[in-house]
Design an enzyme around this catalytic site. Structure first.
Site, mmCIF file in Angstrom:
data_model
loop_
_atom_site.group_PDB
_atom_site.id
_atom_site.type_symbol
_atom_site.label_atom_id
_atom_site.label_comp_id
_atom_site.label_asym_id
_atom_site.label_seq_id
_atom_site.Cartn_x
_atom_site.Cartn_y
_atom_site.Cartn_z
ATOM 1 N N ASP A 1 2.113 -6.211 7.620
ATOM 2 C CA ASP A 1 1.111 -5.295 7.601
ATOM 3 C C ASP A 1 -0.391 -6.183 7.567
ATOM 4 O O ASP A 1 -0.458 -6.998 6.304
ATOM 5 C CB ASP A 1 1.229 -4.185 6.574
ATOM 6 C CG ASP A 1 0.342 -3.174 6.766
ATOM 7 O OD1 ASP A 1 -1.059 -3.704 7.202
ATOM 8 O OD2 ASP A 1 0.341 -2.229 6.334
ATOM 9 N N ARG B 1 -13.086 -3.695 -6.964
ATOM 10 C CA ARG B 1 -12.577 -4.605 -6.125
ATOM 11 C C ARG B 1 -13.873 -4.896 -5.175
ATOM 12 O O ARG B 1 -14.658 -3.980 -4.890
ATOM 13 C CB ARG B 1 -11.712 -3.869 -5.064
ATOM 14 C CG ARG B 1 -10.928 -4.626 -3.941
ATOM 15 C CD ARG B 1 -9.910 -3.757 -3.106
ATOM 16 N NE ARG B 1 -10.299 -2.620 -2.627
ATOM 17 C CZ ARG B 1 -9.637 -2.004 -1.701
ATOM 18 N NH1 ARG B 1 -8.408 -2.539 -1.307
ATOM 19 N NH2 ARG B 1 -10.037 -0.864 -0.957
ATOM 20 N N PHE C 1 0.717 -1.275 0.070
ATOM 21 C CA PHE C 1 0.038 0.002 -0.186
ATOM 22 C C PHE C 1 0.918 1.284 0.094
ATOM 23 O O PHE C 1 1.789 1.279 0.613
ATOM 24 C CB PHE C 1 -0.824 0.005 1.299
ATOM 25 C CG PHE C 1 -1.875 0.980 1.282
ATOM 26 C CD1 PHE C 1 -3.173 0.752 0.586
ATOM 27 C CD2 PHE C 1 -2.106 2.009 2.065
ATOM 28 C CE1 PHE C 1 -4.147 1.684 0.469
ATOM 29 C CE2 PHE C 1 -2.894 3.229 2.167
ATOM 30 C CZ PHE C 1 -4.226 2.742 1.269
ATOM 31 N N TYR D 1 -10.439 -0.482 11.200
ATOM 32 C CA TYR D 1 -11.793 0.009 10.641
ATOM 33 C C TYR D 1 -12.219 -0.664 9.513
ATOM 34 O O TYR D 1 -13.126 -0.517 8.816
ATOM 35 C CB TYR D 1 -11.624 1.602 10.451
ATOM 36 C CG TYR D 1 -10.491 1.704 9.450
ATOM 37 C CD1 TYR D 1 -10.346 1.819 7.954
ATOM 38 C CD2 TYR D 1 -9.257 2.364 10.055
ATOM 39 C CE1 TYR D 1 -9.213 1.949 7.326
ATOM 40 C CE2 TYR D 1 -8.369 2.647 9.460
ATOM 41 C CZ TYR D 1 -8.198 2.259 7.990
ATOM 42 O OH TYR D 1 -6.949 2.717 7.147
ATOM 43 N N LYS D 2 -11.228 -1.642 8.948
ATOM 44 C CA LYS D 2 -11.894 -2.510 7.618
ATOM 45 C C LYS D 2 -12.438 -3.612 7.888
ATOM 46 O O LYS D 2 -13.725 -3.668 8.586
ATOM 47 C CB LYS D 2 -10.408 -3.004 6.795
ATOM 48 C CG LYS D 2 -9.739 -1.625 6.353
ATOM 49 C CD LYS D 2 -8.284 -1.803 5.736
ATOM 50 C CE LYS D 2 -7.865 -0.558 5.089
ATOM 51 N NZ LYS D 2 -6.427 -0.666 4.773
HETATM 52 C C1 LIG Z 1 -5.795 0.823 4.429
HETATM 53 C C2 LIG Z 1 -4.271 0.638 4.707
HETATM 54 C C3 LIG Z 1 -3.525 1.689 5.023
HETATM 55 C C4 LIG Z 1 -4.045 2.862 5.822
HETATM 56 O O1 LIG Z 1 -3.202 3.514 6.675
HETATM 57 P P1 LIG Z 1 -4.089 4.283 7.643
HETATM 58 O O2 LIG Z 1 -3.227 5.070 8.452
HETATM 59 O O3 LIG Z 1 -4.822 3.763 8.504
HETATM 60 O O4 LIG Z 1 -4.690 5.411 6.975
HETATM 61 C C5 LIG Z 1 -2.022 1.440 5.263
HETATM 62 N N1 LIG Z 1 -1.635 0.294 4.628
HETATM 63 C C6 LIG Z 1 -2.182 -0.776 4.083
HETATM 64 C C7 LIG Z 1 -1.601 -2.043 3.804
HETATM 65 C C8 LIG Z 1 -3.726 -0.649 3.935
HETATM 66 O O5 LIG Z 1 -4.456 -1.534 3.534
#
Ligand SMILES: *Cc1c(COP(=O)(O)O)cnc(C)c1O
Length: 398
Positions: free
Chosen positions: A185, A357, A114, A210-211
């Protein structure tokens, strides 16, 4: 299967006429969270005020919530703590890992990671200014690039775009054999697949709530540090709540004993209250059942669309065992197609450049939902119902 998913579905607020296939981005509202947050506000904040930190356990809550998440991630007790955001937890884990391998300069990651993880790494490399290098390779090529130059691997276990899954146990073993550390992660793993951090011998892990976990927008991130490292890992963000004795108000920083040192500042108590009630639902289910049901739903989705929508090119692995809880397709006008689906009550999302997705979350999505969604998708795709100018205007959040 022991988990009664028809019961858990009733525990969420789900708008009628909507099939929500985006729990991989933002989980829905647990009905109980409404009362829990109201109670926190009225009875705790409203009546207890400052005494809530002790009386309502607000100060201890990040560790308590971490322990509840431990059941879903295989973390040892008191080695996972919530707080801040996932991006910040990535920074902390990476800074600690690099300090533990001072003679090595390579951070190994993959192009499916990400962007925020990559950006945080870039920023850290810059501010450390010690010649570290962020090496980005293809997801399939991580193993062959693990060498004795690698300080740490920074890998998102499940690719946010394709849903492709890395083998955490194998990659961790390879990294350890080369003397490197691992950061996993779990953004698309926690609440989606079975995770056993202790068994995989992961060094660090990070994630968000939150996911798939349904903690609500703004619910905290989390970080795990393996017991063998937790009192060695140097905390880069040395805030007062990670201090060994925050309320001694000492002039100098002394890191907290163990995972507590990864806390930074004052926790978000309102957001923690909604996460707390989301975790009540997770207490009722077995992750193995969730995983089995999600594989069934995503297989049904892929098989149904295969014949009806040949224009959708599967971007996810066909084999459910190496696929997370989402299914993605390449489609050139994917953004417009997703907008057309949302207008018809099927909510997925779009990830640039061309990914449509869909997330599968057995707690509140069942086979009937999948079949209805497939019908609507077939209608939109076969009849090019997406081909309207109103569906092509890009919003800020896609
Ligand atoms: C959703 C996501 C994030 C988002 O990070 P936040 O700090 O919570 O906004 C980071 N890394 C991955 C792999 C994600 O899927």
């Amino acid at each position: 299967m022991n988990t009664p998913f028809s019961m858990t579905k009733n525990l969420f607020e789900l708008p009628k006429d909507m099939i929500y296939l985006d729990g991989n981005s933002l989980g829905p509202l647990p009905k109980s969270a409404i009362d829990r947050v109201t109670d926190m506000m009225k009875r705790e904040w409203g009546e207890m005020l400052i005494t809530g930190w002790n009386k309502a356990g607000w100060m201890q809550q990040p560790v308590d919530l971490g322990n509840r998440l431990g059941r879903l991630t295989g973390a040892e007790k008191d080695h996972l703590v919530v707080g801040d955001t996932l991006s910040i937890k990535v920074y902390q884990a990476l800074a600690s890992a690099l300090a533990m391998r001072p003679d090595r300069k390579v951070i190994l990651t993959d192009s499916g990671n990400f962007p925020s993880d990559l950006y945080m790494a870039e920023g850290l490399v810059k501010s450390l200014n010690q010649g570290h290098k962020l090496q980005v390779v293809a997801p399939e090529e991580i193993a062959q690039h693990i060498s004795e130059d690698v300080a740490v691997t920074l890998i998102t276990e499940i690719d946010y775009r394709t849903g492709r899954m890395h083998n955490m146990t194998d990659i961790t073993a390879l990294a350890h054999a080369a003397g490197a550390l691992t950061i996993w992660d779990l953004a698309h793993s926690a609440g989606a697949i079975e995770v056993d951090l202790a068994k995989a011998k992961a060094d660090f892990a990070v994630g968000c709530t939150y996911k798939y976990l349904n903690g609500g927008p703004g619910s905290p991130g989390f970080i795990y540090v393996a017991p063998r490292h937790s009192s060695i890992a140097e905390p880069a963000l040395s805030g007062w709540l990670g201090h060994a004795a925050p309320f001694e108000f000492e002039q100098n920083y002394r890191a907290g004993l163990s995972i507590e040192r990864m806390r930074v500042g004052t926790p978000g108590v309102i957001a923690s209250a909604s996460l707390d009630s989301a975790l009540d639902i997770w207490d009722m289910v077995e992750m193995a059942d969730v995983r089995a049901a999600s594989m069934e739903l995503s297989n049904l989705f892929i098989n149904t669309l295969k014949t009806s929508c040949p224009m959708l090119k599967l971007a996810s692995p066909r084999d459910a065992k190496i696929r997370g809880s989402q299914v993605s397709f390449h489609f050139q006008d994917g953004y417009a197609a997703i907008q057309a689906l949302i207008a018809r009550g099927v909510v997925g999302d779009f990830r640039a450049p061309d990914i449509m997705r869909f997330g599968f979350t057995p707690l509140y999505i069942d086979k009937d939902d999948v079949l209805v969604a497939c019908k609507i998708i077939a209608d939109v795709m076969q009849n090019s119902l997406w081909d309207r100018s109103e569906y092509k205007i890009k919003a800020k959040v896609t």
